[in-house]
Write an enzyme that holds these catalytic residues in place. Sequence first.
Site, PDB file in Angstrom:
ATOM      1  N   ILE A 113       0.600  -1.032   0.001  1.00 31.34           N
ATOM      2  CA  ILE A 113      -0.331  -0.141   0.061  1.00 31.34           C
ATOM      3  C   ILE A 113       0.906   1.295  -0.026  1.00 31.34           C
ATOM      4  O   ILE A 113       1.840   1.124   0.401  1.00 31.34           O
ATOM      5  CB  ILE A 113      -1.538  -0.123   1.128  1.00 31.34           C
ATOM      6  CG1 ILE A 113      -2.470   0.787   1.330  1.00 31.34           C
ATOM      7  CG2 ILE A 113       0.026  -0.222   2.505  1.00 31.34           C
ATOM      8  CD1 ILE A 113      -3.573   0.730   2.256  1.00 31.34           C
ATOM      9  N   CYS A 114       0.202   1.688  -0.853  1.00 33.61           N
ATOM     10  CA  CYS A 114       0.721   3.935  -1.003  1.00 33.61           C
ATOM     11  C   CYS A 114       1.946   3.854  -1.038  1.00 33.61           C
ATOM     12  O   CYS A 114       2.400   3.498  -2.288  1.00 33.61           O
ATOM     13  CB  CYS A 114       0.794   4.064   1.099  1.00 33.61           C
ATOM     14  SG  CYS A 114       1.416   6.018   1.235  1.00 33.61           S
ATOM     15  N   HIS A 115       3.403   4.227   0.333  1.00 37.09           N
ATOM     16  CA  HIS A 115       4.576   4.150  -1.206  1.00 37.09           C
ATOM     17  C   HIS A 115       5.390   2.479  -1.501  1.00 37.09           C
ATOM     18  O   HIS A 115       6.424   2.120  -1.881  1.00 37.09           O
ATOM     19  CB  HIS A 115       5.089   4.811  -0.206  1.00 37.09           C
ATOM     20  CG  HIS A 115       5.158   6.371  -0.731  1.00 37.09           C
ATOM     21  ND1 HIS A 115       4.000   7.138   0.020  1.00 37.09           N
ATOM     22  CD2 HIS A 115       5.611   7.498  -1.476  1.00 37.09           C
ATOM     23  CE1 HIS A 115       3.924   8.403  -0.305  1.00 37.09           C
ATOM     24  NE2 HIS A 115       4.830   8.569  -0.733  1.00 37.09           N
ATOM     25  N   SER A 166      -3.064  -0.798  -3.151  1.00 34.53           N
ATOM     26  CA  SER A 166      -3.151   0.232  -2.523  1.00 34.53           C
ATOM     27  C   SER A 166      -2.763   1.481  -2.899  1.00 34.53           C
ATOM     28  O   SER A 166      -1.461   1.451  -3.014  1.00 34.53           O
ATOM     29  CB  SER A 166      -4.348   0.110  -1.740  1.00 34.53           C
ATOM     30  OG  SER A 166      -5.472  -1.019  -1.587  1.00 34.53           O
TER      31      SER A 166
END
Length: 189
Positions: A113-115, A166
């Site tokens: 998720i994210c980075h 995500s």
Amino acid sequence: MARTALDGVDVAVLIAPEGAEQVELTVPWDAIRDAGGRPRLISTTGGRVQAFDHLDRADTFTVDTTVHQVTAHDFDALLLPGGVANPDYLRTHERAVAFVREFFDTGRPVAAICHAPWILIEAGVVRGRTLTSYPSLRTDLVNAGATWVDREVVVSTEGPSTLITSRNPKDLPAFTKAIVEEFAVKTTA
């Protein structure tokens, strides 16, 4: 007692000694545990790791084991929380990168998720896959051969390992739902 979706499923949760976004660690952790899974906190060093709420220090968490003491064969799946500093550190740690690559080499499912996709780029596992991330990683992922899309959750089955991605904490409900569903399918098949 009724069987739950992830009964008996061991999930490695890899984070750096500092920098993981706490909510991206704790919300999926709780979802895995609530579904009967056994999350284990893995880092590059033992002791405690420091999570963050954006740029502010949040809670610390006890490491279960280090990347030097385990391989992908010890787990059924891998979760990679984000935070800017977390994957930025992990992608510079040779054993952490190799640990991530082992999950893909052995066909085990991975969620990021994210980075967190930064470490996937370093592991060389995004080429030919469709995924999402925090928007600032788009160019990095495209340059590494991935197709980037702006969706709350993407489940990529373009390789031997399922990859769930995500964009950010707002996507956690969809992300955790996909993690439980996909980890259950891939680890009980």
